[in-house]
Design a protein around this motif. Structure first.
Motif, short mmCIF file in Angstrom:
data_model
loop_
_atom_site.label_atom_id
_atom_site.label_comp_id
_atom_site.label_asym_id
_atom_site.label_seq_id
_atom_site.Cartn_x
_atom_site.Cartn_y
_atom_site.Cartn_z
N GLY A 70 0.80 -1.22 0.00
CA GLY A 70 0.00 0.00 0.00
C GLY A 70 0.83 1.27 0.00
O GLY A 70 0.31 2.36 -0.24
N ASP A 71 2.12 1.14 0.25
CA ASP A 71 3.03 2.28 0.22
C ASP A 71 3.17 2.75 -1.24
O ASP A 71 3.37 1.95 -2.15
CB ASP A 71 4.39 1.88 0.78
N GLU A 72 3.08 4.04 -1.47
CA GLU A 72 3.11 4.57 -2.83
C GLU A 72 4.42 4.28 -3.55
O GLU A 72 4.49 4.36 -4.78
CB GLU A 72 2.84 6.07 -2.82
N ARG A 73 5.46 3.93 -2.82
CA ARG A 73 6.76 3.64 -3.45
C ARG A 73 6.87 2.20 -3.93
O ARG A 73 7.79 1.86 -4.69
CB ARG A 73 7.88 3.94 -2.46
N PHE A 74 5.95 1.34 -3.48
CA PHE A 74 6.10 -0.08 -3.78
C PHE A 74 6.04 -0.38 -5.28
O PHE A 74 6.95 -1.04 -5.82
CB PHE A 74 5.03 -0.91 -3.06
N GLU A 75 4.99 0.05 -5.96
CA GLU A 75 4.84 -0.28 -7.37
C GLU A 75 5.99 0.26 -8.22
O GLU A 75 6.52 -0.46 -9.07
CB GLU A 75 3.49 0.19 -7.90
N PRO A 76 6.41 1.52 -8.04
CA PRO A 76 7.58 1.99 -8.81
C PRO A 76 8.84 1.17 -8.52
O PRO A 76 9.61 0.86 -9.45
CB PRO A 76 7.75 3.44 -8.36
N MET A 77 9.06 0.80 -7.27
CA MET A 77 10.25 0.02 -6.94
C MET A 77 10.17 -1.39 -7.52
O MET A 77 11.17 -1.94 -8.00
CB MET A 77 10.45 -0.01 -5.43
N LYS A 78 8.99 -1.98 -7.48
CA LYS A 78 8.82 -3.30 -8.09
C LYS A 78 9.09 -3.25 -9.58
O LYS A 78 9.76 -4.12 -10.15
CB LYS A 78 7.42 -3.83 -7.81
N ALA A 79 8.58 -2.20 -10.25
CA ALA A 79 8.82 -2.05 -11.68
C ALA A 79 10.30 -1.85 -11.99
O ALA A 79 10.83 -2.41 -12.97
CB ALA A 79 8.00 -0.87 -12.22
N GLU A 80 10.98 -1.07 -11.15
CA GLU A 80 12.42 -0.88 -11.33
C GLU A 80 13.18 -2.19 -11.18
O GLU A 80 14.08 -2.50 -11.97
CB GLU A 80 12.94 0.14 -10.32
N ALA A 81 12.80 -2.96 -10.15
CA ALA A 81 13.48 -4.23 -9.92
C ALA A 81 13.24 -5.20 -11.06
O ALA A 81 14.17 -5.88 -11.53
CB ALA A 81 13.00 -4.84 -8.60
N LEU A 82 12.01 -5.27 -11.53
CA LEU A 82 11.69 -6.21 -12.61
C LEU A 82 12.39 -5.81 -13.90
O LEU A 82 12.85 -6.68 -14.66
CB LEU A 82 10.18 -6.26 -12.82
N ALA A 83 12.51 -4.52 -14.15
CA ALA A 83 13.21 -4.07 -15.36
C ALA A 83 14.67 -4.49 -15.33
O ALA A 83 15.24 -4.88 -16.37
CB ALA A 83 13.11 -2.54 -15.48
N ILE A 84 15.29 -4.44 -14.17
CA ILE A 84 16.69 -4.88 -14.05
C ILE A 84 16.79 -6.39 -14.22
O ILE A 84 17.63 -6.90 -14.97
CB ILE A 84 17.26 -4.44 -12.69
N LEU A 85 15.92 -7.12 -13.53
CA LEU A 85 15.98 -8.58 -13.58
C LEU A 85 15.70 -9.13 -14.97
O LEU A 85 16.24 -10.17 -15.36
CB LEU A 85 14.99 -9.17 -12.58
N ASN A 86 14.85 -8.43 -15.74
CA ASN A 86 14.48 -8.91 -17.08
C ASN A 86 15.25 -8.22 -18.20
O ASN A 86 15.00 -8.51 -19.38
CB ASN A 86 12.98 -8.69 -17.31
N SER A 87 16.16 -7.34 -17.87
CA SER A 87 16.85 -6.57 -18.89
C SER A 87 17.56 -7.46 -19.91
O SER A 87 18.30 -8.38 -19.55
CB SER A 87 17.88 -5.64 -18.25
N ASN A 88 17.33 -7.17 -21.18
CA ASN A 88 18.02 -7.90 -22.24
C ASN A 88 19.47 -7.45 -22.40
O ASN A 88 20.21 -8.03 -23.20
CB ASN A 88 17.27 -7.74 -23.57
N GLU A 89 19.85 -6.42 -21.66
CA GLU A 89 21.23 -5.95 -21.70
C GLU A 89 22.12 -6.66 -20.69
O GLU A 89 23.31 -6.42 -20.63
CB GLU A 89 21.27 -4.44 -21.44
#
Length: 706
Positions: A70-89
């Motif tokens: 419910g913390d407003e920072r959770f979804e942005p942080m999850k998206a940031e983490a997933l972008a790193i974990l799935n990065s094709n680079e």
């Protein structure tokens, strides 16, 4: 077999007060253990899939996730983490086997992953057009199974026949199935083992050694195989003859095989305790002969007909003395030993890899990484150093067993990974790929300090953060530690920590406390069993030193650890709640009076001590976080996380700790993933969620309180 990662207020004062000769009998200790069980009101939480237990878990998840997600920072942080974990680079690392480079890859599209390969020449040329061998997502959908890929074991020298290990949901217990790379299919009526904590080792295409759960009498108290069978193609594993039996009190009995050069070597490893083992070599007649090695030694490879041995104890052999931490070679015919390397007090071998005609060793020199190369010469072994960058972490990614070339990685907390290739006849690495920077390291620094523990020992630690934040402390700080099993905790690059924590003005600390392997076996052994309090004192000393330097303060300091590190942070919370305002406790051991009765716990008695031993139980009673929670203490609010599918460290530890906190009226946050095994996540989406939960928690506790 090819690579082995070497798997107090005063301790004397504690032992003197806690253990008195003749104080209790063995029978009394057993009675105390049984009484503790009967007095435990939360044993029902040890029923992993029990209805009442899962209802408790669901209630805690619902309550805690409402706060953290419910913390407003959770979804942005999850998206940031997933972008790193799935990065094709990301660097596409590989295992070098014969003429091919093999890779396992997960991304947004391939959540369970692809196992694939290409010719080594193409890989070294930068080609990334992989040939997919097995699509785990497609397999899971086809078979209606929640498959998690756990690795492969392929038969040298052509590596076309493999045993693929697949876990349901990420648990250690897994299914093993024979696979033919040429046809990209599982072998009909091939070698196959049902779900179990089993082991296999290829002798030839039609013969394997295997340890398997086949019911009563076949497993140790630790939950691993007690017997090894000689298994022929077309034969049911239950019909395969037993060639070796250990004791039920052993940790386990495991087959090993090594196809070094033109000879296939095979045998048995009997793990008597977690750190003491016996090695047996199978001769041409199929007989097993024990090698004359000391109990605390590991055979880490074979090259040129020589067995490469890493020593975790001093060894007197054939009139020569070899010190703890040394690397030696032994002739399997005469048992004569020659030396390769002896470390200094601040050095340690952190991994050894063998190939045909060469040995590579990862050396920690005051926690700075190097790769040493050893080759046999006319006057003994020749030692050289691979010309890699200094003042960072180096790790051997893969060694081509038949060709002797290797892939090696270099990184530091603020320097993304660079992958190098080194040919067998060279010391000069060729750059293959560099990872992108997953966070903005501008203005950030890494500093190494030392704290002084209670016995005067200097404990090194690394501090990473923005220089301006460090200079204007106290800053929100997460101190990470492990302190056990001779596992070295090194200052590596973490895009996730950098993006989610450092960029948000957090400071990250890596504590190189005793119990680890940063300075070799003696650094680890200093904190075994009843000496373990010194590990916790080391950790507290780092925390106090951080405050003394003005980097942080107890109101802004949090700690994080998983597994044995979860025990570390649990003990820290109970013993020194004054030092911390946040405690991350992941997949933890917390009930140290029953740990040996739960899943693989019996295998760790060599590390922690035996709760049923009257000489060892008092110390465990003194440190066990679950039993030492105090109703009247002022604890920081901890974040406890685990996995229902963790079949290594029982989720009951985390559940019971939470239930006792709840009983006493202490606030806590709890998250239990319903799959994921000991990593607490089965795929990258689950990992991203866990990292976001973790750092939202630390921000709430350490930064919002400013």
């Amino acid at each position: 077999m090819k690579k082995s990662h070497l798997l107090l207020a005063s301790a004397a004062a504690i032992l003197a007060t806690a253990i008195s000769p003749g104080l209790t009998s063995s029978a009394t200790a057993q009675e105390e253990s049984e009484t503790a069980m009967s007095d435990d009101p939360y044993l029902w939480l040890e029923e992993v899939e029990g209805k009442q237990a899962l209802e408790w878990v669901e209630d805690q998840n619902t309550r805690s996730l409402a706060i953290l997600e419910g913390d407003e920072r959770f979804e942005p942080m999850k998206a940031e983490a997933l972008a790193i974990l799935n990065s094709n680079e990301r660097i596409q690392t590989a295992a070098l086997r014969g003429d091919y480079a093999y890779n396992f890859w997960q991304d947004e599209t391939n959540k369970r992953g692809l196992w694939r390969r290409m010719p080594i020449e193409d890989y070294l040329d930068g080609n990334r057009d992989w040939d997919v061998i097995l699509d785990i997502d497609a397999l899971a959908e086809e078979e209606g199974e929640n498959w998690v890929y756990k690795g492969t074991d392929c038969l040298a020298p052509d590596y076309e026949r493999c045993i693929i290990t697949l876990s349901r949901g990420g648990s250690d217990a897994a299914v093993r199935r024979e696979f033919d790379i040429a046809t990209k299919s599982f072998v009909e009526d091939g070698f196959m083992l049902e779900e179990a904590k089993a082991t296999t080792a290829w002798i030839d295409q039609d013969t394997m050694l295997s340890g398997m759960d086949l019911g009563e009498g076949t497993m140790t108290d630790s939950g691993y195989a007690r017997t090894v069978r000689l298994w022929k193609r077309g034969q049911a594993i239950a019909d395969a003859p037993v060639i070796f039996e250990g004791e039920t009190s052993d940790v386990g009995v495991y087959p090993w095989a090594d196809h070094a050069g033109d000879k296939a070597w095979a045998g048995i490893i009997r793990s008597v305790t977690f750190y003491e083992r016996e090695y047996y070599l199978m001769d041409d007649a199929g007989e097993l002969n024990q090698l004359p090695l000391p109990p605390k030694a590991s055979m880490v490879g074979i090259t040129g007909g020589q067995f490469i041995i890493s020593l975790q104890q001093d060894w007197d052999h054939q009139g020569e003395k070899w010190p703890t931490g040394a690397l030696v070679a032994m002739d399997p015919e005469t048992y004569a030993v020659t030396g390769l390397f002896e470390p200094t007090e601040r050095q340690a071998l952190d991994g050894v890899s063998a190939a045909d005609g060469v040995i590579y060793a990862e050396l920690l020199d005051n926690i700075k990484g190097k790769v040493l190369k050893f080759t046999p010469g006319a006057d003994g072994w020749v030692q050289e150093t691979i010309a890699l960058p200094e003042t960072g972490v180096v790790s051997v990614v893969s060694v081509n067993e038949s060709k002797g070339d290797l892939l090696v990685n270099f990184e530091s907390p603020l320097t993304p990974e660079t992958l190098y290739h080194v040919t067998a006849d060279s010391l000069e690495p060729e750059t293959l790929a560099t990872s992108p920077a997953f966070f903005d390291a501008g203005g950030m620094v890494t500093r190494q300090y030392e704290a002084t523990s209670t016995d005067g020992t200097k404990i090194p630690y690394f501090v990473i953060g923005k220089e301006s934040v460090l200079e204007n402390g106290p800053a929100p700080t997460v101190q990470y530690g492990y302190g056990g099993f001779q596992v070295s905790i090194l200052p590596t690059y973490s895009g996730l920590t950098g993006k989610l924590w450092l960029e948000r003005d957090g400071v990250y600390v890596i504590a190189n406390i005793r119990g680890g392997g940063e300075f070799g076996p003696k650094w680890h052994q200093a904190g075994l069993k009843g000496n373990r309090q010194i590990i916790y004192d080391d950790f507290f000393a780092v925390s106090e030193d951080l405050a003394a330097r003005g980097i942080t303060s107890p109101d802004h300091l949090g700690i994080l650890g998983g597994s044995n590190g979860g025990l570390l942070t649990g003990v820290s919370m109970v013993q020194r709640p004054d030092l911390y305002n946040a405690v991350g406790i992941g997949v933890p051991l917390l009930d140290m009076l029953r740990f040996d009765k739960l899943l693989a716990g019996a295998s760790w008695v060599g590390e922690y001590g035996d709760p049923d031993n009257p000489e060892e139980r008092p110390f465990l009673e003194q440190i066990s976080p679950y039993q030492n929670l105090d109703e009247d203490a002022d604890y920081p609010v901890p974040f406890i996380f685990t996995s229902t599918k963790d079949d290594r460290v029982h989720p009951g530890h985390a559940r019971k700790f939470g239930a006792r906190l709840e009983e006493y009226g202490h606030s806590f946050l709890y998250y239990e993933n319903t799959e994921g095994g000991h990593s607490a996540s089965a795929n990258r989406e689950q990992s991203a969620r866990r990292y976001a939960l973790q750092y939202v928690y630390f921000l709430r506790q350490l930064k919002d309180a400013e």
